[in-house]
Design a protein around this motif. Structure first.
Motif, mmCIF file in Angstrom:
data_model
loop_
_atom_site.group_PDB
_atom_site.id
_atom_site.type_symbol
_atom_site.label_atom_id
_atom_site.label_comp_id
_atom_site.label_asym_id
_atom_site.label_seq_id
_atom_site.Cartn_x
_atom_site.Cartn_y
_atom_site.Cartn_z
ATOM 1 N N ALA A 102 35.680 -48.249 -27.388
ATOM 2 C CA ALA A 102 36.925 -48.587 -28.078
ATOM 3 C C ALA A 102 37.230 -47.544 -29.152
ATOM 4 C CB ALA A 102 36.816 -49.976 -28.710
ATOM 5 N N GLY A 103 38.452 -47.101 -29.184
ATOM 6 C CA GLY A 103 38.879 -46.099 -30.162
ATOM 7 C C GLY A 103 38.876 -44.684 -29.628
ATOM 8 N N ASP A 104 38.192 -44.433 -28.504
ATOM 9 C CA ASP A 104 38.185 -43.090 -27.921
ATOM 10 C C ASP A 104 39.568 -42.757 -27.356
ATOM 11 O OD1 ASP A 104 35.530 -42.927 -28.498
ATOM 12 O OD2 ASP A 104 34.819 -43.129 -26.439
ATOM 13 N N LEU A 105 39.927 -41.488 -27.461
ATOM 14 C CA LEU A 105 41.151 -40.995 -26.844
ATOM 15 C C LEU A 105 40.785 -40.222 -25.589
ATOM 16 C CD1 LEU A 105 44.187 -39.302 -28.531
ATOM 17 C CD2 LEU A 105 43.171 -38.264 -26.517
ATOM 18 N N ILE A 109 41.352 -46.023 -25.910
ATOM 19 C CA ILE A 109 40.612 -47.100 -25.237
ATOM 20 C C ILE A 109 40.596 -48.355 -26.105
ATOM 21 C CG2 ILE A 109 38.385 -47.774 -24.271
ATOM 22 C CD1 ILE A 109 39.861 -45.591 -22.703
ATOM 23 N N ASN A 110 40.941 -49.497 -25.506
ATOM 24 C CA ASN A 110 40.883 -50.753 -26.238
ATOM 25 C C ASN A 110 39.542 -51.451 -25.999
ATOM 26 O OD1 ASN A 110 41.040 -52.023 -23.692
ATOM 27 N ND2 ASN A 110 43.265 -52.208 -23.807
ATOM 28 N N GLU A 111 39.360 -52.585 -26.643
ATOM 29 C CA GLU A 111 38.081 -53.311 -26.556
ATOM 30 C C GLU A 111 37.768 -53.745 -25.125
ATOM 31 O OE1 GLU A 111 35.727 -53.774 -28.642
ATOM 32 O OE2 GLU A 111 36.620 -53.145 -30.543
ATOM 33 N N ASP A 112 38.794 -54.135 -24.373
ATOM 34 C CA ASP A 112 38.577 -54.605 -23.002
ATOM 35 C C ASP A 112 37.975 -53.524 -22.112
ATOM 36 O OD1 ASP A 112 39.562 -57.087 -23.636
ATOM 37 O OD2 ASP A 112 41.591 -56.672 -22.909
ATOM 38 N N HIS A 113 38.264 -52.252 -22.407
ATOM 39 C CA HIS A 113 37.796 -51.150 -21.567
ATOM 40 C C HIS A 113 36.618 -50.400 -22.185
ATOM 41 C CE1 HIS A 113 41.953 -50.958 -19.403
ATOM 42 N NE2 HIS A 113 41.174 -51.906 -18.927
ATOM 43 N N SER A 114 36.124 -50.888 -23.304
ATOM 44 C CA SER A 114 34.946 -50.271 -23.909
ATOM 45 C C SER A 114 33.748 -50.437 -22.967
ATOM 46 C CB SER A 114 34.630 -50.932 -25.249
ATOM 47 O OG SER A 114 33.552 -50.276 -25.891
ATOM 48 N N GLY A 115 32.984 -49.366 -22.756
ATOM 49 C CA GLY A 115 31.854 -49.404 -21.841
ATOM 50 C C GLY A 115 32.208 -49.040 -20.412
ATOM 51 N N PRO A 146 38.950 -40.266 -32.938
ATOM 52 C CA PRO A 146 39.676 -39.975 -34.180
ATOM 53 C C PRO A 146 38.723 -39.698 -35.337
ATOM 54 C CG PRO A 146 40.619 -41.877 -33.078
ATOM 55 C CD PRO A 146 39.345 -41.554 -32.353
ATOM 56 N N ILE A 147 39.075 -38.756 -36.174
ATOM 57 C CA ILE A 147 38.352 -38.487 -37.415
ATOM 58 C C ILE A 147 38.956 -39.417 -38.457
ATOM 59 C CG2 ILE A 147 37.772 -36.752 -39.150
ATOM 60 C CD1 ILE A 147 38.199 -34.630 -36.943
ATOM 61 N N TYR A 148 38.264 -40.520 -38.712
ATOM 62 C CA TYR A 148 38.869 -41.606 -39.464
ATOM 63 C C TYR A 148 39.196 -41.261 -40.909
ATOM 64 C CZ TYR A 148 37.793 -44.520 -35.462
ATOM 65 O OH TYR A 148 37.736 -45.055 -34.197
ATOM 66 N N SER A 149 38.610 -40.192 -41.425
ATOM 67 C CA SER A 149 38.972 -39.780 -42.780
ATOM 68 C C SER A 149 40.380 -39.194 -42.814
ATOM 69 C CB SER A 149 37.971 -38.746 -43.308
ATOM 70 O OG SER A 149 37.944 -37.610 -42.460
ATOM 71 N N SER A 150 40.918 -38.858 -41.624
ATOM 72 C CA SER A 150 42.250 -38.260 -41.557
ATOM 73 C C SER A 150 43.280 -39.183 -40.908
ATOM 74 C CB SER A 150 42.199 -36.948 -40.760
ATOM 75 O OG SER A 150 41.360 -36.003 -41.386
ATOM 76 N N VAL A 151 42.845 -39.922 -39.870
ATOM 77 C CA VAL A 151 43.812 -40.702 -39.106
ATOM 78 C C VAL A 151 43.166 -41.986 -38.621
ATOM 79 C CG1 VAL A 151 43.245 -39.617 -36.888
ATOM 80 C CG2 VAL A 151 45.540 -40.526 -37.254
ATOM 81 N N ALA A 163 37.914 -46.552 -41.959
ATOM 82 C CA ALA A 163 38.050 -46.346 -40.505
ATOM 83 C C ALA A 163 38.661 -47.584 -39.900
ATOM 84 C CB ALA A 163 36.687 -46.077 -39.882
ATOM 85 N N VAL A 164 39.776 -47.413 -39.238
ATOM 86 C CA VAL A 164 40.465 -48.532 -38.597
ATOM 87 C C VAL A 164 40.396 -48.348 -37.094
ATOM 88 C CG1 VAL A 164 42.622 -49.799 -38.406
ATOM 89 C CG2 VAL A 164 42.025 -48.707 -40.578
ATOM 90 N N SER A 165 39.716 -49.244 -36.418
ATOM 91 C CA SER A 165 39.543 -49.125 -34.968
ATOM 92 C C SER A 165 40.790 -49.563 -34.242
ATOM 93 C CB SER A 165 38.355 -49.985 -34.500
ATOM 94 O OG SER A 165 37.185 -49.543 -35.123
#
Length: 437
Positions: free
Chosen positions: A66-69, A84-90, A102-107, A434-436
């Motif tokens: 989750a969170g990957d682009l 990727i959302n939680e349903d497709h994680s893994g 995402p680099i959460y310190s920026s986005v 960091a916002v997932s």
């Protein structure tokens, strides 16, 4: 400066807000795994299929969380980007899908998702995608992708923009739920009306005199009101096919005769059709098997969008993709439209074809329908159309909301439209976290 930078924002490249990641995971031959694909134009990932580990080399698989682009290198120019959302994680993707986080310190992940949904990202992918063969000519290199320029507000403004757009999207989902609820209510009401009529238990019921094979409203109907009949549709309405005048003859086209084609199938959601995208002339009609059908002819889409039905508001011709019914005095065309619209399951059962699913003309010749007295047909049609008119109104409102959301997204994410400072200040405390997705 590669892009316009709003006051208080900064110009960055995607490499400043996304880091490449590669998690090569071994899938044992006996294990199953879920393989993802990506829809066009930033519309997210979807589950393509579930496979055994022995069916694809683990050397070509990457696990995503989750969170990957991710994006599809071959079709990035069509906007095949997704967070990727939680349903497709893994789940897994092939090595045709570069993966980033995402680099959460920026986005925030949500803001990154919104950035890649913008049409200009697909436009830039189309501009820089390269290749030397017919297969690879549109391939987007990850290094080129990471050099895409974007403008970025503070995290507080990112969160405020995302929150605002989520509120709009929530309204859109509520509108969709309303349409679904009305549609479900219509199905329940019309199933009763089209098999028992409005009198229900007050009318004497007679057992069907013959087996109802083609054209069933629902299964299990063994009795009908005593003054109804089960009839062959062709006995009360004339079946007409359409035709396409020769495309190589421009002198057949561009006249004042409306010609209904696959390009008009969305119009079949309305109760009547009065306009078409193409027109033919008398010469085209005279030199083809097409004929001008009268007003109130019932039009049924039998190919690409099987099951859509409407009535002609004015005389016109159609392509061969439609089965057309000219109703006689015993059947109300408005009633026939409602019958067709309620036969979704039956149309699926009757479809055939190895490449494209369709309903062939001989099948239409065998259709049977329940025929109430004409006055009762009109009453049933009135009820069905009342539902349809409400659904049409809700769909128009939904389309307006979706267009508004699209315009707002482009304006807010480019900084051309700014939220009030008071709205942004509410998110100052959350900024930097960091916002997932």
């Amino acid at each position: 400066m590669l892009v316009d930078v709003p006051n208080g924002w900064r110009e960055v490249f995607l490499e400043d807000i996304l880091k490449p990641i590669a998690r090569r995971e071994l899938v044992r031959p006996s294990e199953t795994y879920r393989l993802l694909g990506v829809r066009l134009y930033g519309n997210g990932s979807f589950l393509r299929e579930t496979l055994l580990g022995s069916e694809l080399s683990a050397q070509h698989l990457f696990m995503v969380k989750a969170g990957d682009l991710i994006y599809n290198k071959l079709f990035a120019w069509k906007g095949t980007f997704a967070i990727i959302n939680e349903d497709h994680s893994g789940c897994f993707v092939s090595n045709e899908f570069p993966t980033f986080r995402p680099i959460y310190s920026s986005v925030t992940a949500n803001y990154a998702r919104r950035i890649i949904q913008l049409p200009r990202i697909a436009d830039r992918a189309n501009l820089v995608s390269t290749g030397t063969t017919s297969i690879s000519r549109n391939r987007l290199n990850p290094k080129d992708f990471l050099r895409f320029p974007v403008v970025l507000p503070s995290q507080a403004e990112q969160l405020a923009i995302d929150n605002y757009l989520q509120a709009v999207e929530k309204t859109i989902e509520q509108r969709k739920s309303t349409i679904l609820a009305i549609s479900n209510a219509k199905k329940a009401v019309m199933r009763e009306l089209l098999t028992k009529g409005g009198r229900r238990d007050q009318a004497p019921m007679w057992a069907l005199k013959e087996r109802w094979v083609f054209g069933r409203i629902t299964e299990g109907v063994k009795a009908i009101p005593a003054d109804w009949e089960l009839v062959r549709l062709t006995s009360v309405a004339k079946l007409e096919s359409g035709h396409t005048p020769d495309r190589k003859r421009p002198d057949y086209w561009g006249g004042d005769i409306h010609w209904l084609s696959l390009g008009d199938t969305e119009a079949l959601d309305s109760l009547t059709i009065g306009e078409t995208k193409e027109q033919v002339n008398n010469l085209g009609i005279q030199n083809s098997s097409a004929r001008i059908l009268p007003k109130d002819t019932v039009i049924f889409s039998r190919t690409a969008t099987v099951g859509k039905a409407s009535r002609l508001a004015t005389p016109m011709a159609t392509s061969q993709d439609f089965a057309n019914w000219i109703c006689g005095p015993e059947i109300d065309p408005r009633y026939l439209v409602q019958v067709f619209r309620h036969m979704g399951r039956e149309w699926k059962r009757l479809q055939a074809g190895s490449t494209h699913q369709t309903i062939y003309m001989p099948t239409f010749k065998r259709l049977q329908i329940l025929l109430p007295p004409i006055k009762e047909q009109q009453e049933i049609a009135d009820m069905g159309e009342a539902f349809d008119l409400r659904i049409e109104a809700e769909k128009r409102a939904l389309a307006e909301l979706q267009n508004t959301r699209k315009a707002l997204s482009q304006e807010l994410l480019s900084g051309r439209l700014r939220l009030p400072k008071s709205m942004i200040e509410r998110f100052e405390e959350k900024a930097g976290q960091a916002v997932s997705a």
